[in-house]
Motif scaffolding. Structure first.
Motif, PDB file in Angstrom:
ATOM      1  N   THR A  89     -12.706  11.449 -17.400  1.00 19.90           N
ATOM      2  CA  THR A  89     -13.497  11.207 -16.196  1.00 19.90           C
ATOM      3  C   THR A  89     -14.961  11.009 -16.545  1.00 19.90           C
ATOM      4  OG1 THR A  89     -11.939  12.558 -14.934  1.00 19.90           O
ATOM      5  CG2 THR A  89     -14.065  12.096 -13.906  1.00 19.90           C
ATOM      6  N   PHE A  90     -15.478  11.819 -17.466  1.00 13.07           N
ATOM      7  CA  PHE A  90     -16.869  11.697 -17.899  1.00 13.07           C
ATOM      8  C   PHE A  90     -17.110  10.297 -18.456  1.00 13.07           C
ATOM      9  CE2 PHE A  90     -20.600  12.193 -20.498  1.00 13.07           C
ATOM     10  CZ  PHE A  90     -21.362  13.147 -19.845  1.00 13.07           C
ATOM     11  N   HIS A  91     -16.214   9.832 -19.299  1.00 14.55           N
ATOM     12  CA  HIS A  91     -16.357   8.495 -19.888  1.00 14.55           C
ATOM     13  C   HIS A  91     -16.237   7.407 -18.821  1.00 14.55           C
ATOM     14  CE1 HIS A  91     -15.316   4.829 -22.072  1.00 14.55           C
ATOM     15  NE2 HIS A  91     -16.058   5.334 -23.034  1.00 14.55           N
ATOM     16  N   ASP A  92     -15.278   7.550 -17.904  1.00 14.39           N
ATOM     17  CA  ASP A  92     -15.101   6.561 -16.838  1.00 14.39           C
ATOM     18  C   ASP A  92     -16.357   6.424 -15.986  1.00 14.39           C
ATOM     19  OD1 ASP A  92     -12.525   6.046 -17.654  1.00 14.39           O
ATOM     20  OD2 ASP A  92     -11.566   7.203 -16.044  1.00 14.39           O
ATOM     21  N   ILE A  93     -17.023   7.540 -15.723  1.00 15.86           N
ATOM     22  CA  ILE A  93     -18.180   7.528 -14.836  1.00 15.86           C
ATOM     23  C   ILE A  93     -19.464   7.143 -15.562  1.00 15.86           C
ATOM     24  CG2 ILE A  93     -19.666   9.008 -13.419  1.00 15.86           C
ATOM     25  CD1 ILE A  93     -17.064  10.472 -12.580  1.00 15.86           C
ATOM     26  N   THR A  94     -19.673   7.691 -16.736  1.00 19.30           N
ATOM     27  CA  THR A  94     -20.940   7.454 -17.439  1.00 19.30           C
ATOM     28  C   THR A  94     -20.874   6.311 -18.447  1.00 19.30           C
ATOM     29  OG1 THR A  94     -20.479   8.991 -19.258  1.00 19.30           O
ATOM     30  CG2 THR A  94     -21.517   9.912 -17.264  1.00 19.30           C
ATOM     31  N   GLY A  95     -19.663   5.942 -18.849  1.00 22.32           N
ATOM     32  CA  GLY A  95     -19.516   4.910 -19.863  1.00 22.32           C
ATOM     33  C   GLY A  95     -19.658   5.445 -21.277  1.00 22.32           C
ATOM     34  N   LYS A  96     -19.784   6.769 -21.410  1.00 23.79           N
ATOM     35  CA  LYS A  96     -19.940   7.406 -22.723  1.00 23.79           C
ATOM     36  C   LYS A  96     -19.083   8.656 -22.773  1.00 23.79           C
ATOM     37  CE  LYS A  96     -24.732   6.126 -22.624  1.00 23.79           C
ATOM     38  NZ  LYS A  96     -25.962   6.534 -22.073  1.00 23.79           N
ATOM     39  N   SER A  97     -18.697   9.025 -23.968  1.00 23.97           N
ATOM     40  CA  SER A  97     -18.003  10.301 -24.126  1.00 23.97           C
ATOM     41  C   SER A  97     -19.039  11.412 -24.059  1.00 23.97           C
ATOM     42  CB  SER A  97     -17.282  10.346 -25.470  1.00 23.97           C
ATOM     43  OG  SER A  97     -18.234  10.398 -26.522  1.00 23.97           O
ATOM     44  N   PRO A  98     -18.635  12.646 -23.779  1.00 26.08           N
ATOM     45  CA  PRO A  98     -19.594  13.748 -23.760  1.00 26.08           C
ATOM     46  C   PRO A  98     -20.350  13.887 -25.087  1.00 26.08           C
ATOM     47  CG  PRO A  98     -17.551  14.437 -22.739  1.00 26.08           C
ATOM     48  CD  PRO A  98     -17.298  13.090 -23.339  1.00 26.08           C
ATOM     49  N   SER A  99     -19.658  13.732 -26.213  1.00 27.80           N
ATOM     50  CA  SER A  99     -20.336  13.872 -27.505  1.00 27.80           C
ATOM     51  C   SER A  99     -21.317  12.730 -27.749  1.00 27.80           C
ATOM     52  CB  SER A  99     -19.327  13.979 -28.646  1.00 27.80           C
ATOM     53  OG  SER A  99     -18.469  12.868 -28.643  1.00 27.80           O
ATOM     54  N   ALA A 100     -20.989  11.516 -27.303  1.00 24.20           N
ATOM     55  CA  ALA A 100     -21.907  10.378 -27.452  1.00 24.20           C
ATOM     56  C   ALA A 100     -23.158  10.595 -26.612  1.00 24.20           C
ATOM     57  CB  ALA A 100     -21.221   9.079 -27.061  1.00 24.20           C
ATOM     58  N   LEU A 101     -22.979  11.104 -25.386  1.00 23.63           N
ATOM     59  CA  LEU A 101     -24.147  11.385 -24.550  1.00 23.63           C
ATOM     60  C   LEU A 101     -25.041  12.418 -25.219  1.00 23.63           C
ATOM     61  CD1 LEU A 101     -24.754  11.342 -20.960  1.00 23.63           C
ATOM     62  CD2 LEU A 101     -25.084  13.587 -21.964  1.00 23.63           C
ATOM     63  N   ARG A 141     -20.539  17.673 -10.624  1.00 23.58           N
ATOM     64  CA  ARG A 141     -19.988  18.220 -11.869  1.00 23.58           C
ATOM     65  C   ARG A 141     -20.449  17.409 -13.090  1.00 23.58           C
ATOM     66  NH1 ARG A 141     -13.782  19.908 -10.238  1.00 23.58           N
ATOM     67  NH2 ARG A 141     -14.376  21.756  -9.064  1.00 23.58           N
ATOM     68  N   ILE A 142     -20.455  16.110 -12.971  1.00 23.82           N
ATOM     69  CA  ILE A 142     -20.889  15.268 -14.086  1.00 23.82           C
ATOM     70  C   ILE A 142     -22.382  15.440 -14.330  1.00 23.82           C
ATOM     71  CG2 ILE A 142     -21.149  12.877 -14.898  1.00 23.82           C
ATOM     72  CD1 ILE A 142     -18.267  13.962 -15.087  1.00 23.82           C
ATOM     73  N   GLU A 143     -23.167  15.545 -13.266  1.00 18.50           N
ATOM     74  CA  GLU A 143     -24.611  15.800 -13.426  1.00 18.50           C
ATOM     75  C   GLU A 143     -24.851  17.113 -14.171  1.00 18.50           C
ATOM     76  OE1 GLU A 143     -26.315  15.861  -9.531  1.00 18.50           O
ATOM     77  OE2 GLU A 143     -26.532  13.681  -9.466  1.00 18.50           O
ATOM     78  N   GLN A 144     -24.154  18.151 -13.740  1.00 18.82           N
ATOM     79  CA  GLN A 144     -24.307  19.464 -14.364  1.00 18.82           C
ATOM     80  C   GLN A 144     -23.871  19.423 -15.821  1.00 18.82           C
ATOM     81  OE1 GLN A 144     -25.742  22.129 -13.064  1.00 18.82           O
ATOM     82  NE2 GLN A 144     -25.380  23.435 -14.804  1.00 18.82           N
ATOM     83  N   ALA A 145     -22.735  18.790 -16.091  1.00 18.58           N
ATOM     84  CA  ALA A 145     -22.247  18.694 -17.469  1.00 18.58           C
ATOM     85  C   ALA A 145     -23.226  17.899 -18.335  1.00 18.58           C
ATOM     86  CB  ALA A 145     -20.866  18.047 -17.498  1.00 18.58           C
ATOM     87  N   SER A 146     -23.760  16.816 -17.795  1.00 18.80           N
ATOM     88  CA  SER A 146     -24.736  16.009 -18.544  1.00 18.80           C
ATOM     89  C   SER A 146     -25.968  16.817 -18.897  1.00 18.80           C
ATOM     90  CB  SER A 146     -25.144  14.777 -17.731  1.00 18.80           C
ATOM     91  OG  SER A 146     -24.047  13.929 -17.525  1.00 18.80           O
ATOM     92  N   ILE A 182     -18.611  21.540 -26.110  1.00 14.19           N
ATOM     93  CA  ILE A 182     -18.196  20.657 -25.017  1.00 14.19           C
ATOM     94  C   ILE A 182     -17.080  21.288 -24.198  1.00 14.19           C
ATOM     95  CG2 ILE A 182     -17.123  18.429 -24.484  1.00 14.19           C
ATOM     96  CD1 ILE A 182     -18.784  17.286 -26.844  1.00 14.19           C
ATOM     97  N   THR A 183     -16.154  21.968 -24.852  1.00 17.53           N
ATOM     98  CA  THR A 183     -15.060  22.638 -24.138  1.00 17.53           C
ATOM     99  C   THR A 183     -15.608  23.671 -23.160  1.00 17.53           C
ATOM    100  OG1 THR A 183     -13.623  22.339 -26.050  1.00 17.53           O
ATOM    101  CG2 THR A 183     -12.948  23.984 -24.431  1.00 17.53           C
ATOM    102  N   GLU A 184     -16.565  24.463 -23.611  1.00 16.31           N
ATOM    103  CA  GLU A 184     -17.175  25.482 -22.756  1.00 16.31           C
ATOM    104  C   GLU A 184     -17.877  24.833 -21.564  1.00 16.31           C
ATOM    105  OE1 GLU A 184     -20.821  28.541 -23.370  1.00 16.31           O
ATOM    106  OE2 GLU A 184     -19.267  28.592 -24.930  1.00 16.31           O
TER     107      GLU A 184
END
Length: 140
Positions: free
Chosen positions: A78-90, A45-50, A60-62
């Protein structure tokens, strides 16, 4: 699970599809992949979202709901915990480096950007709270 990572995949469902007990499935899955089924699903899920964050203009919501998250808050945390970044920062960083990565094969990029879920997210949080967060093998 890979083809439909946006769906719910409890161990009970996976075991039924495999025609084995839940305990046997969970044990066998961990032996085969080195992580429990839930962490494997989080990785996908995180790979796909990234990928969607880097390659699309979708909100980002979508993206969160399209990749199987039921809550934007849970996705972001969860995204931040795993990647160390927020979705918007990535997304911002990806846009800044896109031109540099155009010549790198996609398979190498995906492998390099794969989240490290050897340690559970809750374990990472506990270590951070205790001030004992050890770097993973990937970070060394």
């Amino acid at each position: 699970m890979d083809a439909a990572s946006h769906e719910a995949w409890p161990v009970k469902r996976l075991a039924e599809l495999s025609d084995v007990t839940e305990a046997h499935f969970a044990r066998s899955f961990r032996q085969a992949f080195g992580i429990p089924p839930h962490r494997y699903l989080l990785t996908r899920r995180i790979e796909q979202a990234s990928t969607l964050l880097r390659d699309t203009e979708h909100p980002i919501t979508e993206i969160a709901f399209a990749t199987g998250w039921e809550s934007l808050g849970t996705f972001g945390r969860t995204f931040h915990d795993i990647t160390g970044k927020s979705p918007s920062a990535l997304r911002r960083e990806a846009r800044a480096t896109t031109q540099q990565l155009d010549r790198v094969p996609a398979c190498l990029l995906k492998a390099a950007q794969r989240p490290d879920l050897v340690t559970a997210v809750s374990e990472k949080r506990r270590r951070l709270a205790d001030g004992t967060n050890q770097p993973s093998i990937k970070e060394v």
